[in-house]
Each structure stands twice: as structure tokens, then as C-alpha cells.
Design an enzyme around this catalytic site. Structure first.
Site, PDB file in Angstrom:
ATOM      1  N   TYR A   1     -12.865  -9.658  -4.023  1.00 53.74           N
ATOM      2  CA  TYR A   1     -13.681  -9.819  -2.820  1.00 53.74           C
ATOM      3  C   TYR A   1     -13.999  -8.493  -2.137  1.00 53.74           C
ATOM      4  O   TYR A   1     -14.672  -8.471  -1.120  1.00 53.74           O
ATOM      5  CB  TYR A   1     -13.066 -10.824  -1.850  1.00 53.74           C
ATOM      6  CG  TYR A   1     -11.606 -10.660  -1.502  1.00 53.74           C
ATOM      7  CD1 TYR A   1     -11.124  -9.525  -0.853  1.00 53.74           C
ATOM      8  CD2 TYR A   1     -10.705 -11.685  -1.788  1.00 53.74           C
ATOM      9  CE1 TYR A   1      -9.805  -9.407  -0.507  1.00 53.74           C
ATOM     10  CE2 TYR A   1      -9.367 -11.570  -1.446  1.00 53.74           C
ATOM     11  CZ  TYR A   1      -8.921 -10.434  -0.806  1.00 53.74           C
ATOM     12  OH  TYR A   1      -7.596 -10.317  -0.457  1.00 53.74           O
TER      13      TYR A   1
ATOM     14  N   LYS B   1      -9.993  -4.035   1.572  1.00 51.92           N
ATOM     15  CA  LYS B   1     -10.139  -3.751   0.141  1.00 51.92           C
ATOM     16  C   LYS B   1     -11.504  -3.137  -0.165  1.00 51.92           C
ATOM     17  O   LYS B   1     -11.620  -2.285  -1.056  1.00 51.92           O
ATOM     18  CB  LYS B   1      -9.937  -5.025  -0.667  1.00 51.92           C
ATOM     19  CG  LYS B   1      -8.522  -5.571  -0.652  1.00 51.92           C
ATOM     20  CD  LYS B   1      -7.530  -4.643  -1.319  1.00 51.92           C
ATOM     21  CE  LYS B   1      -6.161  -5.277  -1.460  1.00 51.92           C
ATOM     22  NZ  LYS B   1      -5.165  -4.357  -2.074  1.00 51.92           N
TER      23      LYS B   1
END
Length: 240
Positions: free
Chosen positions: A148, A163
Site C-alpha cells: 500500500y 510506508k
């Protein structure tokens, strides 16, 4: 798949190395001859993992208690990691995550994830990179990201944000630091059933159903992913 002494003499530091994915990565590094240092917030967990590795592989594992959210503490970590010689590989594995409806998140909840995943990774990367550049040696930064980071994901928005930032850091420094002999790479390991991840990311009401639907997949992951499959990939992309 690899020679048992492939990583002999390589000095590896893994953040969040006492449990879960970090622990399994560390095990694979030791199996291939690396000199391992693990760090994390819980001293007893680090000591237990180090003792387990030392008893199993007759090696010495260094530990360092740290909260990677503190830039000052990270400098101390890197001073220790570079003692006796330069670090060869930094594996930024420390992370945090939980499932929540995004509109219910407090500022502190958002910060709790960003500070570990994004800021902690940045602090460790910069601290190691500065030392490599000053000493005129190369090194490797291996970051753990998630799918993701590219697509986004509902209910884990702070982690997706963090992330994505780690991915941008990886790609940016691959260009900027590559000519200096520093490689920055990343791997997205995918989902696998460690206790920490399952406790935070799978609602209790769905555990039985989830495991029943994915029984074969989970069985495969338990047998192969944590040590062998992920370990092979990490070794392949993380070492020259």
C-alpha cells in the site's frame, strides 16, 4: 540456495530485530555467516533472541536498547554499530501498525506510527549514511515497505502514509547516494501470520474465518516465508 559462508565478515544491524520478521531475517543472516546486531525498545526481548541465536549458532549477537523515534538515541546506536569497523548493512525493520477507522484517529495515534516507521527509518538511514560517506566506504540500506506504499489502503492510513514516505526515501537516495557506493533498496514482504501483526491487524471476530479461508496459504507461509523465502530475497537484493 546460498553458500553457508556467503555473508562471513558482513556486519548487519536490524531495527526491531527481536521479534517477528526482524528476528527471522536475523536468523537467516547468521546462518550465512553475518555478524549480527539487533536493536529494539524491549531489553528482555532482545536478550532472549540474542541468547537463542547464540545457543543455536555458536555466535555472538550484539544488542542495543533504543527507541528509533529519538534522533539522538539513533546517533548513539550508530556509534555502537560502527564500533570496531563500519557497518555493512542496515535493515530498517522497526514498525508499528493497527486497524482503525481513519476518522477516529487522534493526532497522537497518527504520530505514533509516523514517528516509528517514517521518522525512525529516516533517522537510522541518515545516521548510517553520514558515517559511510565520512569514512569513504559503501554500505546497504534495506527498507521494509508494504504494497500500500504504492496503492494506499483504508483503515491503516498512517502506516500507508509512512510506508509511502519510506519508499520515496529509498528511491531518492538510490540516485543521490548510489555514486557514493551506498545502495538503498526495499522489499515488500506481504502478509504473514506473526503474533504481533495478527494481534493488531486481524479483528478477533475474524481470526477463525480468516485462518479457515487461508489455511493452506498460512501453512505455506509458516513453513517457508519467515526464514527461507523472505530470507533468500533479502540476501539476494541486500548484498552484492
Amino acid at each position: 540456495m546460498f553458500q553457508s559462508n556467503l555473508l562471513k565478515g558482513k556486519r548487519v544491524l536490524i531495527t526491531g530485530g527481536g521479534t517477528g520478521l526482524g528476528k527471522s531475517i536475523g536468523m537467516r543472516m547468521i546462518e550465512l555467516g553475518a555478524e549480527l546486531m539487533i536493536c529494539g525498545r524491549r531489553a528482555q526481548v532482545l536478550e532472549d533472541t540474542a541468547k537463542e541465536f547464540e545457543n543455536s549458532f555458536s555466535c555472538k549477537v550484539r544488542t542495543h536498547v533504543i527507541d528509533v523515534r529519538s534522533a539522538e538515541a539513533v546517533e548513539g546506536l550508530m556509534d555502537a554499530a560502527f564500533t570496531g569497523g563500519p557497518l555493512d548493512v542496515l535493515i530498517n525493520n522497526a514498525a508499528g501498525n493497527f486497524i482503525a477507522r481513519t476518522e477516529t484517529l487522534s493526532n497522537r495515534a497518527v504520530d505514533s506510527i509516523l514517528n516509528i516507521v517514517l521518522h525512525g527509518t529516516a533517522y537510522c538511514t541518515l545516521a548510517a549514511g553520514k558515517r559511510w560517506i565520512t569514512q569513504g566506504v559503501g554500505g546497504v540500506v534495506l527498507n521494509i515497505v508494504a504494497s500500500y506504499a504504492w496503492t494506499g489502503s483504508p483503515y491503516v492510513v498512517p502506516s500507508a502514509m509512512a510506508k509511502a514516505g519510506v519508499l520515496a526515501l529509498t528511491q531518492s537516495l538510490a540516485v543521490e547516494w548510489g555514486p557514493k557506493g551506498i545502495r538503498t533498496v526495499a522489499i515488500s514482504p506481504g502478509t504473514f501470520p506473526t503474533k504481533g501483526a495478527w494481534d493488531r491487524l486481524v479483528p478477533p471476530s475474524m481470526v477463525e474465518r480468516f485462518e479457515r479461508i487461508h489455511q493452506w496459504r498460512l501453512h505455506y507461509y509458516r513453513r517457508w516465508s519467515l526464514v527461507a523465502r523472505r530470507g533468500h530475497v533479502l540476501v539476494f537484493i541486500g548484498f552484492e
